[in-house]
Design an enzyme around this catalytic site. Structure first.
Site, PDB file in Angstrom:
ATOM      1  N   TYR A 260     -38.404   6.338   5.782  1.00 40.21           N
ATOM      2  CA  TYR A 260     -38.551   6.581   4.345  1.00 40.21           C
ATOM      3  C   TYR A 260     -37.552   5.671   3.605  1.00 40.21           C
ATOM      4  O   TYR A 260     -36.328   5.763   3.796  1.00 40.21           O
ATOM      5  CB  TYR A 260     -38.259   8.059   4.088  1.00 40.21           C
ATOM      6  CG  TYR A 260     -38.316   8.483   2.654  1.00 40.21           C
ATOM      7  CD1 TYR A 260     -39.518   8.458   1.955  1.00 40.21           C
ATOM      8  CD2 TYR A 260     -37.174   8.915   1.989  1.00 40.21           C
ATOM      9  CE1 TYR A 260     -39.571   8.863   0.633  1.00 40.21           C
ATOM     10  CE2 TYR A 260     -37.222   9.320   0.675  1.00 40.21           C
ATOM     11  CZ  TYR A 260     -38.430   9.283   0.000  1.00 40.21           C
ATOM     12  OH  TYR A 260     -38.482   9.677  -1.306  1.00 40.21           O
TER      13      TYR A 260
ATOM     14  N   ASP B 269     -37.184  12.455  11.119  1.00 39.71           N
ATOM     15  CA  ASP B 269     -37.883  12.935   9.926  1.00 39.71           C
ATOM     16  C   ASP B 269     -39.281  13.384  10.348  1.00 39.71           C
ATOM     17  O   ASP B 269     -40.078  12.583  10.839  1.00 39.71           O
ATOM     18  CB  ASP B 269     -37.937  11.805   8.895  1.00 39.71           C
ATOM     19  CG  ASP B 269     -38.489  12.258   7.548  1.00 39.71           C
ATOM     20  OD1 ASP B 269     -39.431  13.081   7.532  1.00 39.71           O
ATOM     21  OD2 ASP B 269     -38.013  11.762   6.518  1.00 39.71           O
TER      22      ASP B 269
ATOM     23  N   LYS C 242     -43.559  18.037   0.474  1.00 40.36           N
ATOM     24  CA  LYS C 242     -44.864  17.519   0.877  1.00 40.36           C
ATOM     25  C   LYS C 242     -45.750  18.657   1.404  1.00 40.36           C
ATOM     26  O   LYS C 242     -46.204  19.482   0.644  1.00 40.36           O
ATOM     27  CB  LYS C 242     -44.671  16.405   1.914  1.00 40.36           C
ATOM     28  CG  LYS C 242     -43.680  15.310   1.452  1.00 40.36           C
ATOM     29  CD  LYS C 242     -44.250  14.383   0.413  1.00 40.36           C
ATOM     30  CE  LYS C 242     -43.254  13.434  -0.232  1.00 40.36           C
ATOM     31  NZ  LYS C 242     -42.467  12.609   0.640  1.00 40.36           N
TER      32      LYS C 242
ATOM     33  N   ARG D 212     -24.547  30.843  -4.308  1.00 36.97           N
ATOM     34  CA  ARG D 212     -24.943  29.538  -3.756  1.00 36.97           C
ATOM     35  C   ARG D 212     -25.448  29.667  -2.322  1.00 36.97           C
ATOM     36  O   ARG D 212     -26.201  28.819  -1.835  1.00 36.97           O
ATOM     37  CB  ARG D 212     -23.751  28.580  -3.826  1.00 36.97           C
ATOM     38  CG  ARG D 212     -24.151  27.119  -3.950  1.00 36.97           C
ATOM     39  CD  ARG D 212     -22.959  26.245  -4.338  1.00 36.97           C
ATOM     40  NE  ARG D 212     -21.821  26.525  -3.495  1.00 36.97           N
ATOM     41  CZ  ARG D 212     -20.561  26.605  -3.927  1.00 36.97           C
ATOM     42  NH1 ARG D 212     -20.283  26.415  -5.192  1.00 36.97           N
ATOM     43  NH2 ARG D 212     -19.597  26.857  -3.087  1.00 36.97           N
TER      44      ARG D 212
HETATM   45  C1  LIG Z   1     -41.077  12.129   0.434  1.00 36.37           C
HETATM   46  C2  LIG Z   1     -40.337  11.925   1.674  1.00 36.37           C
HETATM   47  C3  LIG Z   1     -38.981  12.209   1.757  1.00 36.37           C
HETATM   48  C4  LIG Z   1     -38.168  12.615   0.550  1.00 36.37           C
HETATM   49  O1  LIG Z   1     -38.548  13.808  -0.015  1.00 36.37           O
HETATM   50  P1  LIG Z   1     -38.257  14.163  -1.553  1.00 36.37           P
HETATM   51  O2  LIG Z   1     -38.409  15.607  -1.607  1.00 36.37           O
HETATM   52  O3  LIG Z   1     -39.266  13.391  -2.346  1.00 36.37           O
HETATM   53  O4  LIG Z   1     -36.855  13.701  -1.861  1.00 36.37           O
HETATM   54  C5  LIG Z   1     -38.349  12.072   2.978  1.00 36.37           C
HETATM   55  N1  LIG Z   1     -39.018  11.659   4.067  1.00 36.37           N
HETATM   56  C6  LIG Z   1     -40.312  11.339   4.024  1.00 36.37           C
HETATM   57  C7  LIG Z   1     -40.994  10.868   5.247  1.00 36.37           C
HETATM   58  C8  LIG Z   1     -41.010  11.452   2.835  1.00 36.37           C
HETATM   59  O5  LIG Z   1     -42.306  11.112   2.793  1.00 36.37           O
END
Ligand SMILES: *Cc1c(COP(=O)(O)O)cnc(C)c1O
Length: 401
Positions: free
Chosen positions: A120, A191, A216, A67
């Site tokens: 988000y 974020d 992303k 893990r």
């Molecule tokens: C998509 C996104 C997330 C979450 O990511 P996932 O991998 O889809 O769970 C968090 N913060 C922002 C700004 C996002 O666009």
């Protein structure tokens, strides 16, 4: 791989390209770190096993069990720490789990957290389903308008930001907000998914924690779910590590490999996303059906000055507000697009469109519009094709009015 020539530090694109690369094994070693899959980590004897376990408990990045991940994971962690400029990285199965990890690691019953209202949106579900049950209070505020100092309480433990915000790309004054919070002993998390970590380094601007959905831009190819948390100190690493282990978080070695591969081309992809998105944003500004375009790289954007100061580029996300359209006409516009797919997520090479839900827009305290908003993720197609597609979709949307 060396990180500097004698007397000269390498530029960040060069360092990113080689970060986490394996040592040269002449005639026997690959360029890339191998995918090292395992559940079991074996030891020579019980003393070695105990020693490893002890070192891990003391905070060292060694594995005593599958893990914890092996070479592929360490290479990705190193590359991401190089990118964001922090102390230690944690790899999670999604961007949302990275957010939840930070919240659970830092907040206890009775604590208060201030959260930017443009975050988000699923973070609010973490709050309403998990945090409220644990007796943690989350307060949403508008970091571009409110006085942060007056909202801090004696039990405020966390300031949680996202800049630019989701959907409307409000740019926050991260250095100013961080200074106020840190002055009062409040940890600052932000974020950083929008910038991919390439156009913006929050830890250098005062944040303690940078979070990314590697799903992303780091992945870049719409074939991976992953989250990354980078912290700026050993003390925060210890807190994150405790929660990470308790939650049993881990990622597969194949996914770590994909993220590393994505990182190698992050700068070139983002540069092209920016060029294409700028062309699309400028086209949108000229359309009579469009009243506002949200893209911080546009000189007319309210966040432009802060963006220029704190970011070195802009990503492929562009939102716009229709002037008069009904939600049905906005949906007709999106439905008429051929090159832009309809879908959540973004950051891959392909263009996407999404009709924003009005309740999501109203979560941004400063949003006063009532016309529909469409979010575009401008991909790596030829921008002339994207603009032609948007043109014909505007015509289709107008017919639906
Ligand atoms: C998509 C996104 C997330 C979450 O990511 P996932 O991998 O889809 O769970 C968090 N913060 C922002 C700004 C996002 O666009």
């Amino acid at each position: 791989m060396t990180t500097s020539f004698p007397g000269k530090r390498l530029h960040s694109a060069t360092r990113l390209l080689h970060a986490g690369a394996p040592a040269l094994r002449e005639g026997a070693g690959p360029v890339n770190v191998p995918v090292v899959r395992t559940s079991t980590v074996r030891f020579e004897n019980t003393a070695a096993q105990a020693d490893h376990h002890h070192r891990r408990t003391a905070g060292e990045r060694v594995a005593s069990y599958g893990r914890h991940g092996l070479d592929t994971h360490r290479a990705l962690e190193d590359a991401v720490v190089g990118l964001e400029g922090g102390h230690r990285a944690f790899l999670t199965p999604s961007g949302l789990s990275a957010i939840t990890l930070v919240l659970l690691a830092l907040l206890s019953p009775g604590d208060h957290a201030l959260v930017a209202d443009g975050v988000y949106a699923p973070l609010r579900r973490v709050d309403s389903t998990l945090l409220q049950r644990l007796g943690i209070t989350v307060e949403y505020f508008s970091p571009t308008h409110d006085d942060l100092a007056s909202r801090l309480r004696p039990n405020t433990r966390l300031l949680y930001l996202e800049s630019p915000s989701s959907l409307l790309y409000e740019v926050l004054d991260l250095p100013a907000l961080s200074a106020v919070a840190r002055d009062r002993g409040v940890t600052v998390a932000t974020d950083n998914t929008w910038s991919g970590g390439w156009f913006h380094q929050p830890l250098a601007l005062g944040a303690n924690i940078s979070i990314q959905a590697a799903t992303k831009y780091i992945s870049g190819h719409s074939d991976l779910m992953q989250g990354i948390v980078v912290v700026d100190s050993p003390a925060l690493a210890a807190k994150l590590s405790t929660a990470y282990e308790a939650l049993g978080l881990t990622i597969g070695a194949d996914d770590a490999y994909l993220a590393l591969r994505g990182l190698r081309t992050l700068p070139v992809r983002l540069a092209q996303h920016q060029r294409n998105a700028t062309a699309v944003a400028e086209f949108l500004q000229q359309q009579p059906q469009v009243s506002r375009v949200f893209y911080p790289a546009l000189p007319t954007d309210p966040g432009h000055t802060l963006w220029k100061r704190d970011f070195s580029g802009a990503s492929g996300l562009v939102s716009f507000e229709f002037r008069h359209a009904t939600p049905a006409a906005a949906n007709a516009f999106v439905d008429a697009l051929r090159l832009f797919g309809i879908g959540a997520s973004w950051g891959g090479y392909e263009s996407l469109a999404l009709a924003a839900q009005p309740e999501r827009l109203r979560e941004h305290r400063q949003w006063t519009g009532d016309a529909p908003v469409v979010r575009l993720h401008v991909g790596l197609e030829d921008p002339q094709d994207l603009i032609a597609d948007l043109s014909q979709a505007f015509a289709a949307g107008a017919r639906a009015l």
